[in-house]
Design a protein around this motif. Sequence first.
Motif, PDB file in Angstrom:
ATOM      1  N   ASP A   1       2.228   9.358  -4.380  1.00 41.79           N
ATOM      2  CA  ASP A   1       2.099   9.862  -5.750  1.00 41.79           C
ATOM      3  C   ASP A   1       2.491   8.793  -6.771  1.00 41.79           C
ATOM      4  OD1 ASP A   1       1.226  12.290  -4.835  1.00 41.79           O
ATOM      5  OD2 ASP A   1       3.168  13.314  -5.059  1.00 41.79           O
ATOM      6  N   ALA A   2       3.539   8.031  -6.457  1.00 43.64           N
ATOM      7  CA  ALA A   2       3.989   6.994  -7.392  1.00 43.64           C
ATOM      8  C   ALA A   2       2.925   5.915  -7.552  1.00 43.64           C
ATOM      9  CB  ALA A   2       5.294   6.376  -6.903  1.00 43.64           C
ATOM     10  N   ILE A   3       2.326   5.492  -6.441  1.00 41.33           N
ATOM     11  CA  ILE A   3       1.278   4.466  -6.502  1.00 41.33           C
ATOM     12  C   ILE A   3       0.064   5.006  -7.252  1.00 41.33           C
ATOM     13  CG2 ILE A   3      -0.229   2.949  -5.169  1.00 41.33           C
ATOM     14  CD1 ILE A   3       2.756   2.250  -4.950  1.00 41.33           C
ATOM     15  N   ALA A   4      -0.302   6.246  -6.954  1.00 42.30           N
ATOM     16  CA  ALA A   4      -1.442   6.866  -7.632  1.00 42.30           C
ATOM     17  C   ALA A   4      -1.199   6.977  -9.132  1.00 42.30           C
ATOM     18  CB  ALA A   4      -1.732   8.237  -7.024  1.00 42.30           C
ATOM     19  N   ASN A   5       0.042   7.296  -9.504  1.00 38.38           N
ATOM     20  CA  ASN A   5       0.378   7.400 -10.933  1.00 38.38           C
ATOM     21  C   ASN A   5       0.224   6.053 -11.624  1.00 38.38           C
ATOM     22  OD1 ASN A   5       1.648   8.816 -13.307  1.00 38.38           O
ATOM     23  ND2 ASN A   5       3.175   7.211 -12.973  1.00 38.38           N
ATOM     24  N   LEU A   6       0.708   4.989 -10.971  1.00 40.48           N
ATOM     25  CA  LEU A   6       0.557   3.656 -11.541  1.00 40.48           C
ATOM     26  C   LEU A   6      -0.908   3.282 -11.708  1.00 40.48           C
ATOM     27  CD1 LEU A   6       3.265   1.417  -9.796  1.00 40.48           C
ATOM     28  CD2 LEU A   6       3.051   1.891 -12.227  1.00 40.48           C
ATOM     29  N   GLU A   7      -1.685   3.512 -10.654  1.00 38.01           N
ATOM     30  CA  GLU A   7      -3.115   3.166 -10.718  1.00 38.01           C
ATOM     31  C   GLU A   7      -3.828   3.988 -11.783  1.00 38.01           C
ATOM     32  OE1 GLU A   7      -3.960   1.572  -6.166  1.00 38.01           O
ATOM     33  OE2 GLU A   7      -4.273   3.709  -6.612  1.00 38.01           O
ATOM     34  N   GLY A   8      -3.406   5.248 -11.945  1.00 35.52           N
ATOM     35  CA  GLY A   8      -4.009   6.095 -12.965  1.00 35.52           C
ATOM     36  C   GLY A   8      -3.684   5.622 -14.373  1.00 35.52           C
ATOM     37  N   VAL A   9      -2.422   5.226 -14.593  1.00 33.68           N
ATOM     38  CA  VAL A   9      -2.005   4.763 -15.914  1.00 33.68           C
ATOM     39  C   VAL A   9      -2.689   3.450 -16.279  1.00 33.68           C
ATOM     40  CG1 VAL A   9      -0.045   3.883 -17.257  1.00 33.68           C
ATOM     41  CG2 VAL A   9       0.206   5.949 -15.864  1.00 33.68           C
ATOM     42  N   ILE A  10      -2.740   2.517 -15.312  1.00 29.17           N
ATOM     43  CA  ILE A  10      -3.270   1.184 -15.611  1.00 29.17           C
ATOM     44  C   ILE A  10      -4.794   1.153 -15.531  1.00 29.17           C
ATOM     45  CG2 ILE A  10      -3.213  -1.244 -14.883  1.00 29.17           C
ATOM     46  CD1 ILE A  10      -0.352  -0.713 -13.923  1.00 29.17           C
ATOM     47  N   GLY A  11      -5.344   1.970 -14.636  1.00 26.35           N
ATOM     48  CA  GLY A  11      -6.794   2.062 -14.547  1.00 26.35           C
ATOM     49  C   GLY A  11      -7.440   1.092 -13.586  1.00 26.35           C
ATOM     50  N   VAL A  12      -6.659   0.505 -12.694  1.00 24.88           N
ATOM     51  CA  VAL A  12      -7.207  -0.404 -11.683  1.00 24.88           C
ATOM     52  C   VAL A  12      -6.530  -0.118 -10.350  1.00 24.88           C
ATOM     53  CG1 VAL A  12      -7.787  -2.264 -13.300  1.00 24.88           C
ATOM     54  CG2 VAL A  12      -5.506  -2.194 -12.256  1.00 24.88           C
ATOM     55  N   ARG A  13      -7.177  -0.541  -9.257  1.00 24.64           N
ATOM     56  CA  ARG A  13      -6.576  -0.370  -7.936  1.00 24.64           C
ATOM     57  C   ARG A  13      -5.537  -1.465  -7.728  1.00 24.64           C
ATOM     58  NH1 ARG A  13      -7.808   2.599  -3.828  1.00 24.64           N
ATOM     59  NH2 ARG A  13      -9.869   3.135  -4.669  1.00 24.64           N
ATOM     60  N   LEU A  14      -4.349  -1.075  -7.317  1.00 23.61           N
ATOM     61  CA  LEU A  14      -3.246  -2.011  -7.141  1.00 23.61           C
ATOM     62  C   LEU A  14      -3.033  -2.428  -5.696  1.00 23.61           C
ATOM     63  CD1 LEU A  14      -0.677  -0.320  -9.552  1.00 23.61           C
ATOM     64  CD2 LEU A  14      -2.162  -2.273 -10.035  1.00 23.61           C
ATOM     65  N   LEU A  15      -3.473  -1.583  -4.751  1.00 27.75           N
ATOM     66  CA  LEU A  15      -3.278  -1.880  -3.330  1.00 27.75           C
ATOM     67  C   LEU A  15      -4.590  -1.753  -2.580  1.00 27.75           C
ATOM     68  CD1 LEU A  15       0.030   0.095  -2.551  1.00 27.75           C
ATOM     69  CD2 LEU A  15      -0.208  -2.358  -2.959  1.00 27.75           C
ATOM     70  N   ASP A  16      -4.794  -2.659  -1.624  1.00 23.66           N
ATOM     71  CA  ASP A  16      -5.888  -2.535  -0.672  1.00 23.66           C
ATOM     72  C   ASP A  16      -5.313  -2.026   0.637  1.00 23.66           C
ATOM     73  OD1 ASP A  16      -8.040  -3.337  -2.228  1.00 23.66           O
ATOM     74  OD2 ASP A  16      -7.688  -5.471  -1.819  1.00 23.66           O
ATOM     75  N   ARG A  17      -5.916  -0.977   1.191  1.00 25.29           N
ATOM     76  CA  ARG A  17      -5.477  -0.446   2.481  1.00 25.29           C
ATOM     77  C   ARG A  17      -6.240  -1.167   3.575  1.00 25.29           C
ATOM     78  NH1 ARG A  17      -4.577   2.034  -2.483  1.00 25.29           N
ATOM     79  NH2 ARG A  17      -3.110   3.784  -2.258  1.00 25.29           N
ATOM     80  N   THR A  18      -5.524  -1.759   4.533  1.00 24.16           N
ATOM     81  CA  THR A  18      -6.128  -2.485   5.642  1.00 24.16           C
ATOM     82  C   THR A  18      -5.570  -1.942   6.950  1.00 24.16           C
ATOM     83  OG1 THR A  18      -4.438  -4.211   5.877  1.00 24.16           O
ATOM     84  CG2 THR A  18      -6.086  -4.531   4.139  1.00 24.16           C
ATOM     85  N   PRO A  19      -6.192  -2.293   8.096  1.00 23.36           N
ATOM     86  CA  PRO A  19      -5.644  -1.855   9.393  1.00 23.36           C
ATOM     87  C   PRO A  19      -4.222  -2.340   9.624  1.00 23.36           C
ATOM     88  CG  PRO A  19      -7.894  -2.644   9.657  1.00 23.36           C
ATOM     89  CD  PRO A  19      -7.502  -2.979   8.257  1.00 23.36           C
ATOM     90  N   ARG A  20      -3.837  -3.421   8.953  1.00 23.23           N
ATOM     91  CA  ARG A  20      -2.488  -3.973   9.135  1.00 23.23           C
ATOM     92  C   ARG A  20      -1.478  -3.367   8.176  1.00 23.23           C
ATOM     93  NH1 ARG A  20      -5.858  -8.236   8.850  1.00 23.23           N
ATOM     94  NH2 ARG A  20      -5.095  -8.745   6.756  1.00 23.23           N
ATOM     95  N   GLY A  21      -1.952  -2.541   7.243  1.00 25.73           N
ATOM     96  CA  GLY A  21      -1.055  -1.952   6.257  1.00 25.73           C
ATOM     97  C   GLY A  21      -1.649  -2.033   4.870  1.00 25.73           C
ATOM     98  N   VAL A  22      -0.845  -2.404   3.883  1.00 24.25           N
ATOM     99  CA  VAL A  22      -1.334  -2.522   2.516  1.00 24.25           C
ATOM    100  C   VAL A  22      -1.059  -3.927   1.986  1.00 24.25           C
ATOM    101  CG1 VAL A  22      -1.074  -0.076   1.978  1.00 24.25           C
ATOM    102  CG2 VAL A  22       0.825  -1.629   1.551  1.00 24.25           C
ATOM    103  N   GLU A  23      -1.934  -4.381   1.104  1.00 21.87           N
ATOM    104  CA  GLU A  23      -1.783  -5.673   0.444  1.00 21.87           C
ATOM    105  C   GLU A  23      -2.084  -5.492  -1.033  1.00 21.87           C
ATOM    106  OE1 GLU A  23      -4.442  -8.361   2.345  1.00 21.87           O
ATOM    107  OE2 GLU A  23      -3.297  -8.465   4.224  1.00 21.87           O
ATOM    108  N   PRO A  24      -1.387  -6.221  -1.903  1.00 20.13           N
ATOM    109  CA  PRO A  24      -1.664  -6.077  -3.334  1.00 20.13           C
ATOM    110  C   PRO A  24      -3.004  -6.698  -3.711  1.00 20.13           C
ATOM    111  CG  PRO A  24      -0.080  -7.842  -2.977  1.00 20.13           C
ATOM    112  CD  PRO A  24      -0.294  -7.182  -1.638  1.00 20.13           C
ATOM    113  N   THR A  25      -3.729  -6.037  -4.581  1.00 21.01           N
ATOM    114  CA  THR A  25      -4.939  -6.635  -5.140  1.00 21.01           C
ATOM    115  C   THR A  25      -4.521  -7.685  -6.164  1.00 21.01           C
ATOM    116  OG1 THR A  25      -5.062  -5.043  -6.954  1.00 21.01           O
ATOM    117  CG2 THR A  25      -6.132  -4.424  -4.867  1.00 21.01           C
ATOM    118  N   ILE A  26      -5.498  -8.356  -6.760  1.00 28.08           N
ATOM    119  CA  ILE A  26      -5.163  -9.338  -7.788  1.00 28.08           C
ATOM    120  C   ILE A  26      -4.469  -8.656  -8.966  1.00 28.08           C
ATOM    121  CG2 ILE A  26      -6.943 -10.991  -7.169  1.00 28.08           C
ATOM    122  CD1 ILE A  26      -8.648  -9.878  -9.452  1.00 28.08           C
ATOM    123  N   TYR A  27      -4.819  -7.372  -9.207  1.00 31.37           N
ATOM    124  CA  TYR A  27      -4.169  -6.628 -10.285  1.00 31.37           C
ATOM    125  C   TYR A  27      -2.734  -6.268  -9.898  1.00 31.37           C
ATOM    126  CZ  TYR A  27      -9.166  -6.045 -11.153  1.00 31.37           C
ATOM    127  OH  TYR A  27     -10.491  -6.274 -11.330  1.00 31.37           O
TER     128      TYR A  27
END
Length: 316
Positions: free
Chosen positions: A48-74
Amino acid sequence: MTRRPGLGSRIGRKLKLRDLHILSAVVECGSMSKGGVQLGLSQPVISDAIANLEGVIGVRLLDRTPRGVEPTIYGQALLKRGRVAFDELHQGLQEIEHLIDPTVGEVRLACPESLSAGFVSMIVDSVTRKHPRICVNVVGAQTAKQEFRELHERNVDLMLGRLLKPFVNEEEVNMEILRQDHFVVAAGSASPWATRKRIRLKDLIDEQWILYPPSNIITPFVDQIFRGTGLEPPKATVATFSMHLTMHLLSTGRFLTIVQDSVARYHTKRWSLKVLPVAMYQPPAPIVAFTLKNRTISPVVRVFLEHARAVARSIL
């Protein structure tokens, strides 16, 4: 995701520092579940916290991968600035604490072991004698390459080191020379050389030497001392970074080393060291304090720097 208009007007009302802290922990741990464990929060709360951040800023902040998560350029951009924001808040709280009681606070310092083994020890002793509720957190770091990662990531308040090449970070880092620190040849008091009144460096070439490992940035610098005196550097019997091992071996009387004068002075009585009367070439190697430009230095760090200057003046 597409960026929404009016981002700046929404940040103050909707962006929460708690959510930014959660994002930082998730990226550091590499997954939402591990981030939740570190923070003691359930995965739905993390999501929920990550979703709230992405909703407020309007861009995807994390990429979900088989190894876990990695930050996008944003996400990387937000975390970079977020570290600055959290650091400024930390500095503000420290300053308030210091204003309430000027003898309380934390100094986060990074320096190489060769400094912590002498000069820094003297500073910490001086500071904590006068201000016993000041906490000094010291971590190891090499400053000779002038990368200053710990400063840029705001993990430390200042760095102490030696300037072994021209300073090239004037735009980002402040530099203050505290003292010139020349090199000396040191031996244990049990060494047969300890009672000699005059010694030439070439007389010592075939002795057993404790030197820095070949890959260390200071090794070519020490080599200059020998070559500047017209000699090839000796072969090391022991190659080590460890000041503790060096002092133990010197105390046997069987070894010699080249160390900074501040280190030798600090350990003379403790380890029964003797600085040998050897004339040799001295490349400049000043002890320097580095701080980040455009970053407020807390009052307690200013107190630490005042003691550093006083200690530097006291070493003749």
